[in-house]
Design a protein around this motif. Structure first.
Motif, PDB file in Angstrom:
ATOM      1  N   PRO A   1      10.412   2.783  -6.156  1.00 43.84           N
ATOM      2  CA  PRO A   1      10.406   1.399  -5.681  1.00 43.84           C
ATOM      3  C   PRO A   1       9.694   0.471  -6.649  1.00 43.84           C
ATOM      4  O   PRO A   1       8.557   0.027  -6.406  1.00 43.84           O
TER       5      PRO A   1
ATOM      6  N   VAL B   1      10.195  -5.756  -3.142  1.00 45.83           N
ATOM      7  CA  VAL B   1      10.968  -4.652  -2.581  1.00 45.83           C
ATOM      8  C   VAL B   1      11.271  -4.977  -1.124  1.00 45.83           C
ATOM      9  O   VAL B   1      10.371  -5.371  -0.366  1.00 45.83           O
TER      10      VAL B   1
ATOM     11  N   LEU C   1       5.656   3.363  -2.130  1.00 46.95           N
ATOM     12  CA  LEU C   1       5.442   1.919  -2.148  1.00 46.95           C
ATOM     13  C   LEU C   1       3.963   1.592  -2.344  1.00 46.95           C
ATOM     14  O   LEU C   1       3.611   0.659  -3.079  1.00 46.95           O
TER      15      LEU C   1
ATOM     16  N   SER D   1       4.838  -2.715  -7.393  1.00 46.08           N
ATOM     17  CA  SER D   1       5.447  -3.861  -6.714  1.00 46.08           C
ATOM     18  C   SER D   1       4.382  -4.741  -6.073  1.00 46.08           C
ATOM     19  O   SER D   1       3.484  -4.256  -5.379  1.00 46.08           O
TER      20      SER D   1
ATOM     21  N   HIS E   1       5.070  -7.360  -3.925  1.00 47.67           N
ATOM     22  CA  HIS E   1       5.432  -7.856  -2.601  1.00 47.67           C
ATOM     23  C   HIS E   1       6.444  -6.908  -1.954  1.00 47.67           C
ATOM     24  O   HIS E   1       7.322  -6.364  -2.627  1.00 47.67           O
ATOM     25  N   VAL E   2       6.319  -6.747  -0.640  1.00 50.74           N
ATOM     26  CA  VAL E   2       7.269  -5.963   0.141  1.00 50.74           C
ATOM     27  C   VAL E   2       7.685  -6.789   1.347  1.00 50.74           C
ATOM     28  O   VAL E   2       6.846  -7.389   2.030  1.00 50.74           O
TER      29      VAL E   2
ATOM     30  N   TYR F   1       9.456  -6.105   4.810  1.00 51.35           N
ATOM     31  CA  TYR F   1       9.815  -5.001   5.690  1.00 51.35           C
ATOM     32  C   TYR F   1      10.430  -5.588   6.959  1.00 51.35           C
ATOM     33  O   TYR F   1       9.776  -6.319   7.686  1.00 51.35           O
TER      34      TYR F   1
ATOM     35  N   LEU G   1      -1.113  -2.953   0.639  1.00 52.21           N
ATOM     36  CA  LEU G   1      -0.133  -4.012   0.870  1.00 52.21           C
ATOM     37  C   LEU G   1      -0.507  -4.703   2.176  1.00 52.21           C
ATOM     38  O   LEU G   1      -0.375  -4.136   3.259  1.00 52.21           O
TER      39      LEU G   1
ATOM     40  N   ARG H   1       0.455  -7.423  -2.348  1.00 48.48           N
ATOM     41  CA  ARG H   1      -0.494  -6.458  -2.920  1.00 48.48           C
ATOM     42  C   ARG H   1      -1.900  -7.067  -2.942  1.00 48.48           C
ATOM     43  O   ARG H   1      -2.100  -8.195  -3.384  1.00 48.48           O
TER      44      ARG H   1
END
Length: 374
Positions: free
Chosen positions: A298, A303, A320, A325, A327-328, A330, A348, A373
Motif C-alpha cells: 500500500p 490509499v 498500512l 502513505s 493519508h488513508v 477508509y 494513522l 499519518r
C-alpha cells in the motif's frame, strides 16, 4: 414509510420499519460514534448524509419460488416456500415496474423455479439492477444450462415488453449452497455493462461487478471522498478494493499524477478501465486484477480502502501502519470491524468521519473516515 409486507408479517427484513426516519439516522449516528469512540479521539464528525427513506434500492436479489405458472419473486419462508415481494417499497420504482413483466416472462418461457427442499427445478434467483437513468440489468440464475436456450430464444420477446433492459444474462449456479450466484456468466445481449451515471462520472457495471446499493447515497459518499482527496492534495492515489472504479474515479484530484485501482474481479477491472477512458486525463488511471488484502504494497500518498464487512484484517492493517502513505480513506459498512482495524493502525489518526445511511429501514450503515499519518 409504510410496508404492507412488514405489517402482515410476510417480510421482516427491514427491522426499523415504522421507526421515524429522522430517529433512525440519529440512532445510527449515536451507535457509530459509540462503537468508534475509543479509536477516534478528537475526530470531527460531519453531519450524517441521508437520502430518501423509500424507493432507494437499485438492486433486487430475489429468490424465485412457486411454479412456472405462478412464480413468486421475493424470499423464502421458514418452510422454503416462496413469498412474493414484487411491490417492495425500498426498491427503486423502475425495479418495481419491471417485476410483473419478468414474472410473466418466467411463466411464458416455462422456467421452472428451483425447489430448495426437493433440489429440483432450474431458476434459482432473479437479480435486477437499475441505473440512475432507468436502464436495467436482468440476470437469471439457473441451476444448469437446460433452460438457457429457452431464455435465449425468448430474448426478443423480453426486450419488446421491457425495452429498458439494456443487459440480460444467465448466471450458472449448479451447486446446492447458500450463495447467490456461480462463476460462469452468459451475457445474451450485445451490451455487456450497465452505465451508472453519478454526477459527471459514468461507471460501467458488469453482471458480476459490485456497486453500492443506493445510488443517491453512493454519489454523496464519492463526493465526500473527492472533497477529502482535494484537501490532502496527493500526488498518487491507490484504491485497494476498487470494484468498477467509483472511489478512484471520483477521488482523482488534479494534484494526482497517478491513480491506481486493484480489484479481485477481472470483470470489474475491465469495467473500470472502460470508465477511465471517459475521465479527464485518462492516462493517469491504471486498473489491475489482484488481491488487495494480500498481494499489494500500500504505497501511495492517499490509499483508499472499501473492504467487505469483515474489514481489511490484521495483515493489511499492519502493512498500512508501516507504509509510507500519508493519508488513508477508509469506507466501511461495518463499524465493528472498522474499529478493530483502526486500533491496529495507531500512527494513522482519524481526522474526519461521516455516516452515510446507505440502507434506510435497516440497522446497516456506511461510515467513511479520513486518516492522517501522525
Amino acid at each position: 414509510m409504510q410496508c404492507h409486507y412488514f405489517d402482515s408479517g410476510a417480510c421482516r427484513s427491514c427491522r426499523l420499519m415504522g421507526v421515524p426516519y429522522r430517529r433512525q439516522v440519529a440512532d445510527k449516528q449515536a451507535a457509530a460514534e459509540q462503537t468508534l469512540h475509543e479509536v477516534t479521539p478528537g475526530v470531527q464528525w460531519l453531519a450524517p448524509f441521508a437520502g430518501p427513506e423509500s424507493g432507494y434500492r437499485n438492486k433486487a436479489k430475489w429468490v424465485v419460488g412457486g411454479s412456472s405458472d405462478s412464480p413468486t419473486i421475493g424470499i423464502l419462508d421458514e418452510f422454503r416456500e416462496g413469498i412474493d415481494l414484487r411491490e417492495c417499497g425500498i426498491c427503486e420504482p423502475s425495479l418495481v415496474a419491471a417485476f410483473p413483466v419478468l414474472a410473466a416472462f418466467i411463466s411464458s418461457c416455462g422456467l421452472v423455479p428451483y425447489d430448495v427442499r426437493r433440489r429440483t427445478g432450474e431458476l434459482k434467483y432473479l437479480i435486477v439492477t437499475a441505473s440512475p437513468d432507468g436502464e436495467l440489468m436482468v440476470r437469471f440464475v439457473l441451476r444448469s444450462r437446460h433452460q438457457l436456450p429457452v431464455i435465449r430464444r425468448a430474448l426478443p420477446e423480453l426486450l419488446a415488453v421491457l425495452p429498458r433492459a439494456a443487459v440480460v444474462s444467465v448466471n450458472l449456479h449448479p451447486e446446492h449452497k447458500a450463495v447467490l450466484e456461480g462463476e460462469e456468466e452468459v451475457v445474451l445481449t450485445d451490451r455487456r455493462t450497465l452505465p451508472m451515471r453519478l454526477d459527471d462520472v459514468t461507471l460501467h457495471l458488469g453482471p458480476q461487478g459490485f456497486f453500492q446499493t443506493n445510488s443517491t447515497v453512493a454519489t454523496a459518499l464519492y463526493r465526500q471522498a473527492a472533497d477529502w482527496a482535494a484537501a490532502v492534495r496527493p500526488s498518487s492515489v491507490l484504491d485497494m478494493y476498487c470494484g468498477v472504479g467509483g472511489f478512484a474515479l471520483f477521488a482523482a484530484p488534479a494534484s494526482a499524477r497517478s491513480i491506481r485501482g486493484v480489484e479481485l474481479s477481472e470483470d470489474a477491472v475491465v469495467a473500470a478501465r472502460a470508465s477511465a477512458l471517459q475521465a479527464a486525463a485518462p492516462e493517469r488511471f491504471t486498473f489491475e486484477a489482484g488481491d488487495a488484502a494480500t498481494d499489494l504494497a500500500p504505497e501511495a500518498d492517499l490509499v483508499i480502502v472499501n473492504p467487505p464487512r469483515r474489514g481489511i484484517g490484521v495483515g493489511l492493517a499492519h502493512r498500512l501502519e508501516t507504509s509510507p502513505s500519508e493519508h488513508v480513506l477508509y469506507s466501511s459498512c461495518n463499524p465493528v470491524t472498522l474499529a478493530q482495524d483502526l486500533a491496529r493502525m495507531p500512527s494513522l489518526r482519524p481526522r474526519q468521519a461521516r455516516l452515510f445511511d446507505m440502507f434506510p429501514q435497516t440497522t446497516h450503515v456506511e461510515v467513511a473516515v479520513l486518516l492522517d499519518r501522525v
